[in-house]
Scaffold this motif. Structure first.
Motif, mmCIF file in Angstrom:
data_model
loop_
_atom_site.group_PDB
_atom_site.id
_atom_site.type_symbol
_atom_site.label_atom_id
_atom_site.label_comp_id
_atom_site.label_asym_id
_atom_site.label_seq_id
_atom_site.Cartn_x
_atom_site.Cartn_y
_atom_site.Cartn_z
ATOM 1 N N HIS A 281 0.826 -1.208 0.000
ATOM 2 C CA HIS A 281 0.000 0.000 0.000
ATOM 3 C C HIS A 281 0.862 1.260 0.000
ATOM 4 O O HIS A 281 0.603 2.204 -0.771
ATOM 5 C CB HIS A 281 -0.908 -0.009 1.236
ATOM 6 C CG HIS A 281 -1.623 1.291 1.459
ATOM 7 N ND1 HIS A 281 -2.712 1.689 0.706
ATOM 8 C CD2 HIS A 281 -1.385 2.297 2.358
ATOM 9 C CE1 HIS A 281 -3.106 2.881 1.117
ATOM 10 N NE2 HIS A 281 -2.331 3.271 2.115
ATOM 11 N N MET A 282 1.897 1.310 0.847
ATOM 12 C CA MET A 282 2.733 2.506 0.937
ATOM 13 C C MET A 282 3.536 2.728 -0.331
ATOM 14 O O MET A 282 3.724 3.875 -0.763
ATOM 15 C CB MET A 282 3.657 2.398 2.155
ATOM 16 C CG MET A 282 2.927 2.540 3.478
ATOM 17 S SD MET A 282 4.031 2.646 4.904
ATOM 18 C CE MET A 282 4.672 0.979 4.937
ATOM 19 N N LEU A 283 3.995 1.639 -0.971
ATOM 20 C CA LEU A 283 4.778 1.782 -2.198
ATOM 21 C C LEU A 283 3.942 2.372 -3.323
ATOM 22 O O LEU A 283 4.379 3.294 -4.023
ATOM 23 C CB LEU A 283 5.355 0.427 -2.605
ATOM 24 C CG LEU A 283 6.488 -0.129 -1.733
ATOM 25 C CD1 LEU A 283 6.812 -1.556 -2.117
ATOM 26 C CD2 LEU A 283 7.728 0.738 -1.846
ATOM 27 N N PHE A 284 2.746 1.860 -3.494
ATOM 28 C CA PHE A 284 1.927 2.336 -4.607
ATOM 29 C C PHE A 284 1.250 3.662 -4.288
ATOM 30 O O PHE A 284 0.767 4.342 -5.196
ATOM 31 C CB PHE A 284 0.892 1.270 -4.984
ATOM 32 C CG PHE A 284 1.498 0.132 -5.755
ATOM 33 C CD1 PHE A 284 1.652 0.215 -7.132
ATOM 34 C CD2 PHE A 284 1.961 -1.000 -5.108
ATOM 35 C CE1 PHE A 284 2.236 -0.821 -7.838
ATOM 36 C CE2 PHE A 284 2.545 -2.041 -5.802
ATOM 37 C CZ PHE A 284 2.689 -1.952 -7.184
ATOM 38 N N ALA A 285 1.225 4.039 -3.016
ATOM 39 C CA ALA A 285 0.745 5.375 -2.645
ATOM 40 C C ALA A 285 1.883 6.381 -2.643
ATOM 41 O O ALA A 285 1.672 7.559 -2.341
ATOM 42 C CB ALA A 285 0.076 5.332 -1.274
ATOM 43 N N ARG A 286 3.106 5.910 -2.978
ATOM 44 C CA ARG A 286 4.307 6.754 -3.003
ATOM 45 C C ARG A 286 4.537 7.430 -1.643
ATOM 46 O O ARG A 286 4.885 8.603 -1.567
ATOM 47 C CB ARG A 286 4.219 7.821 -4.099
ATOM 48 C CG ARG A 286 3.900 7.295 -5.481
ATOM 49 C CD ARG A 286 4.940 6.341 -6.001
ATOM 50 N NE ARG A 286 4.704 5.959 -7.369
ATOM 51 C CZ ARG A 286 4.399 4.729 -7.766
ATOM 52 N NH1 ARG A 286 4.323 3.752 -6.830
ATOM 53 N NH2 ARG A 286 4.197 4.445 -9.021
ATOM 54 N N LEU B 45 10.523 8.257 -10.104
ATOM 55 C CA LEU B 45 11.714 7.539 -10.569
ATOM 56 C C LEU B 45 11.882 6.179 -9.901
ATOM 57 O O LEU B 45 12.532 5.297 -10.452
ATOM 58 C CB LEU B 45 12.966 8.379 -10.285
ATOM 59 C CG LEU B 45 13.053 9.747 -10.951
ATOM 60 C CD1 LEU B 45 14.309 10.470 -10.489
ATOM 61 C CD2 LEU B 45 13.033 9.600 -12.470
ATOM 62 N N GLY B 46 11.336 6.029 -8.700
ATOM 63 C CA GLY B 46 11.526 4.781 -7.955
ATOM 64 C C GLY B 46 11.649 5.080 -6.468
ATOM 65 O O GLY B 46 11.275 6.153 -5.996
ATOM 66 N N TYR B 47 12.186 4.126 -5.750
ATOM 67 C CA TYR B 47 12.396 4.256 -4.307
ATOM 68 C C TYR B 47 13.871 4.054 -3.990
ATOM 69 O O TYR B 47 14.594 3.355 -4.728
ATOM 70 C CB TYR B 47 11.592 3.207 -3.548
ATOM 71 C CG TYR B 47 10.250 3.687 -3.040
ATOM 72 C CD1 TYR B 47 10.119 4.193 -1.759
ATOM 73 C CD2 TYR B 47 9.124 3.640 -3.857
ATOM 74 C CE1 TYR B 47 8.889 4.638 -1.282
ATOM 75 C CE2 TYR B 47 7.892 4.083 -3.392
ATOM 76 C CZ TYR B 47 7.779 4.578 -2.101
ATOM 77 O OH TYR B 47 6.577 5.018 -1.634
ATOM 78 N N HIS B 48 14.342 4.651 -2.928
ATOM 79 C CA HIS B 48 15.621 4.290 -2.338
ATOM 80 C C HIS B 48 15.452 4.267 -0.831
ATOM 81 O O HIS B 48 14.554 4.909 -0.276
ATOM 82 C CB HIS B 48 16.746 5.240 -2.780
ATOM 83 C CG HIS B 48 16.681 6.602 -2.152
ATOM 84 N ND1 HIS B 48 17.757 7.447 -2.055
ATOM 85 C CD2 HIS B 48 15.641 7.291 -1.601
ATOM 86 C CE1 HIS B 48 17.404 8.573 -1.465
ATOM 87 N NE2 HIS B 48 16.124 8.515 -1.173
ATOM 88 N N GLU C 208 12.039 6.023 0.790
ATOM 89 C CA GLU C 208 11.317 7.217 0.352
ATOM 90 C C GLU C 208 11.311 7.259 -1.165
ATOM 91 O O GLU C 208 12.248 6.774 -1.820
ATOM 92 C CB GLU C 208 11.941 8.483 0.915
ATOM 93 C CG GLU C 208 13.321 8.789 0.400
ATOM 94 C CD GLU C 208 13.814 10.159 0.870
ATOM 95 O OE1 GLU C 208 13.009 10.899 1.437
ATOM 96 O OE2 GLU C 208 14.997 10.466 0.648
ATOM 97 N N PRO C 209 10.240 7.818 -1.771
ATOM 98 C CA PRO C 209 10.154 7.866 -3.236
ATOM 99 C C PRO C 209 11.077 8.934 -3.813
ATOM 100 O O PRO C 209 11.420 9.911 -3.144
ATOM 101 C CB PRO C 209 8.682 8.216 -3.474
ATOM 102 C CG PRO C 209 8.271 8.958 -2.245
ATOM 103 C CD PRO C 209 9.051 8.348 -1.117
#
Length: 662
Positions: free
Chosen positions: A258-263, A297-300, A287-288
């Protein structure tokens, strides 16, 4: 690229982190800012000075032309006023009137009231042209107008010259400034590159892992720390972050998804992963990343292996549960007290003795549970002063009103930094002890009155009869025997009472100076009058030398009653172990350390040598109780002394040595 790789069945390549992988929006805006600044400065320096010269010069020229027009209008108006036929003059004559008044490089036209031009003077000026018009008046009535025209060509030349100079100067300044800006930007880029290199080095050296994903949430970078955690590039490179092998952490996968796709930013998310057949606990934060156009761009983020910490926490919980079990297993009330006197923890026994549940006890004042609150508070403060307290008597008050006698034992406990954290206290119910003390007092009363009285009476009667001169030798010896028997009975009662006091801790040692030789002589005479020992021999010595009748002394401090009882037991043992042909030697050493040595023939049986002074130890005696040597040791040690035994089968001898404090 990730989509192309996926369509080909390939995983995205793992790469090293670069500038593009960072959140670069602020940096890109910083790069644009110097360009805007340079352009703005160039425009300001190239345009503003010429424009200022043009506007200022034009205003000055126009104002000068207006001044000329006012002067000419005044002159012509006077001529008109003095010559009523002015407007009927021929142009040649009119021109002659104003010819001398026309400014250089100016053109003048004069019009009547209807606006018809009646006169012009001068050459038309070149462009750009400026003009100034004034009315002609005769007796305050307008009769015509005068217009003066001038050229701005000369001022335009000045403006163009200024523009050329400003343009050249602005180009030079802008070039120098841009070089400086480029140098600053180059240095900044180098610093950023150096920082990225250091960051990459740190991510490789750190035990914590650093990771990055692309916009499809596939891993594109895994640092050396991730490798040490067990998340290796060869296995997890290109894998979706949501496809990690989650273990026993219900709901974590769904929450992370959920958190990943909600950025959303996530921090310190605890996940359990099954890696290489092992369960690992990982602390994950991320963090996005966005570019300057807010494109994702993605996450790191970071990952920390907390498996050992988890195991430590589990061990700590188990230890706490174990310690809690020990506290609850105690029959004594146990409490911990904070530095401000509040109870911070308590066991079940505390609930039972106070009648209050643990939830109500915690946070209350420790001293409020005792009848004498001031005394309880004083005891608590003594712990902080001395570090501990022992056997502090108090009376505990139950919530229903009844009381319990207790003793309070406590000591300080400290935290990991060595700072005092509070007091650990144990409260012991001494109701049974109180009953035992009452019983002891009753026994002592019985001994002192009911048993001692007959013994004292027997001794008194025997002494009175022995003093009768009409008694024969045999009768006199019988009286002495009766007196000694009464004294032994009295000593036995005293010994029983003294041992009871010593064992219950109620004995108080009070030293008195005595003559050891007199006590030993008195005990020896009493034993030799007994039928069983009448043929034995006892030799008394001081510092190894035989005593001289009543002239030898050995003074030292002790409890006379305890020393007498101890010596009676030990001398009786020595007489029983020796036959009538061998003497028992008692040597008192008074030089320096006080010692009493008792020698006798006969070795101690090997079966009891290691337990010679223990309770109920006896061997080969039909009527032996095993109390004599035990009680002698207890009574010597109660005075701060010590006792030892040496025996030898070769010499068939035994030596008992008593050490007394000097």
């Amino acid at each position: 690229m990730a989509a192309i790789a996926e369509s080909r069945g390939e995983a995205p390549a793992i790469r090293n982190p670069g500038l593009v992988s960072m959140n670069t929006r602020p940096f890109l805006r910083f790069v644009k800012l110097p360009k805007l600044l340079a352009i703005s400065l160039f425009l300001f320096m190239a345009v503003i000075p010429p424009l200022a010269v043009w506007v200022a010069g034009r205003e000055i020229a126009v104002e000068a032309l207006r001044t000329e027009a006012r002067i000419l209008a005044v002159v012509v108006s006077r001529v008109i006023g003095q010559s009523p036929t002015f407007w009927n003059l021929t142009p040649e004559r009119l021109s002659h009137v104003i010819q001398g008044l026309t400014p250089k490089d100016c053109f003048i036209d004069i019009s009547d009231i209807q606006g018809n031009i009646v006169l012009t003077s001068g050459d038309p000026p070149s462009r750009p042209v400026m003009s100034a018009r004034r009315f002609l008046v005769d007796r305050d009535e307008p009769v015509g107008s005068l217009t003066v025209y001038g050229s701005l060509r000369g001022h335009l030349k000045d403006t163009l010259f200024t523009a050329i100079v400003s343009f050249a100067f602005s180009i030079a300044i802008t070039v120098l400034l841009w070089k400086k800006i480029l140098q600053i930007m180059r240095n900044a880029a180098l610093r950023v590159q150096h920082g990225m290199q250091r960051f990459q080095m740190l991510t490789e050296l750190s035990n914590d892992g650093y990771w990055e994903t692309d916009a499809d949430l596939r891993f594109i970078f895994l640092s050396g720390g991730m490798e040490r955690i067990g998340i290796k590039k060869e296995v997890f490179g290109g894998m979706l972050i949501t496809e990690l092998p989650f273990g026993n952490t219900p709901g974590v996968r769904e929450r992370l998804h959920h958190m990943l796709f909600a950025r959303e930013v996530f921090r310190n998310l605890v996940v359990n992963l099954e890696i290489e057949g092992r369960s690992r606990w990982i602390l994950v934060s991320g963090e996005p990343l966005f570019d300057e156009r807010d494109a994702f761009l993605g996450y790191h983020g970071t990952a920390t292996d907390i498996t050992e910490r988890k195991h430590g926490e589990e061990a700590l919980r188990a230890a706490n549960a174990y310690n809690r079990g020990l506290l609850e297993a105690s029959v004594d009330p146990l409490v911990t007290i904070s530095p401000d006197g509040k109870i911070s923890d308590a066991n079940k026994a505390t609930e039972n003795i106070t009648g209050c549940p643990r939830e109500e006890i915690i946070g209350t004042n420790f001293s409020s549970y005792f009848t004498d609150k001031a005394k309880a508070e004083a005891g608590y403060q003594r712990v902080f002063h001395d570090g501990f307290i022992r056997e502090y008597g108090l009376t505990l008050l139950h919530k229903d009103g009844f009381t319990t006698p207790v003793v309070y034992n406590a000591s300080l406990y400290k935290d990991e930094s060595g700072e005092v954290a509070g007091v650990f206290a144990a409260v012991r119910d001494i109701t049974e002890r109180k009953k035992a003390e009452e019983l002891r007092d009753e026994i002592e009363r019985i001994v002192q009155h009911d048993l001692r009285s007959p013994a004292v009476a027997a001794i008194t009667v025997a002494r009175a009869l022995a003093e009768d001169l009409n008694l024969g030798e045999n009768e006199r010896n019988l009286m002495v025997l009766l007196e000694n028997s009464g004294q032994r009975m009295l000593d036995t009662l005293n010994q029983t009472l003294v041992l009871y006091k010593i064992n219950t801790g109620s004995y108080k040692y009070v030293a008195t100076e005595i003559d050891g030789v007199a006590i030993v002589r008195e005990i020896s005479r009493a034993f030799l009058l007994l039928p069983g020992f009448s043929k034995n021999r006892i030799s008394i010595r001081v510092d190894g030398k035989d005593i001289q009748a009543d002239a030898s002394f050995c003074f030292f401090f002790c409890d006379p009653q305890l020393l007498r009882l101890a010596l009676q037991n030990l001398i009786q043992n020595a007489l029983e172990a020796s036959d009538q042909n061998n003497e028992v030697i008692i040597n008192l050493i008074c030089n320096g350390n006080i010692k009493i040595e008792i020698y006798n023939k006969g070795a101690v049986p090997i079966e009891i040598r290691n337990t010679f002074f223990d309770k109920y130890v006896t061997f080969g005696k039909k009527s032996g109780t095993g109390i004599g040597t035990y009680s002698a040791r207890i009574m010597i040690e109660a005075q701060g002394g010590s006792i030892a035994m040496q025996t030898s089968d070769e010499t068939d001898e035994t030596l008992i040595t008593i050490h007394l404090p000097s």
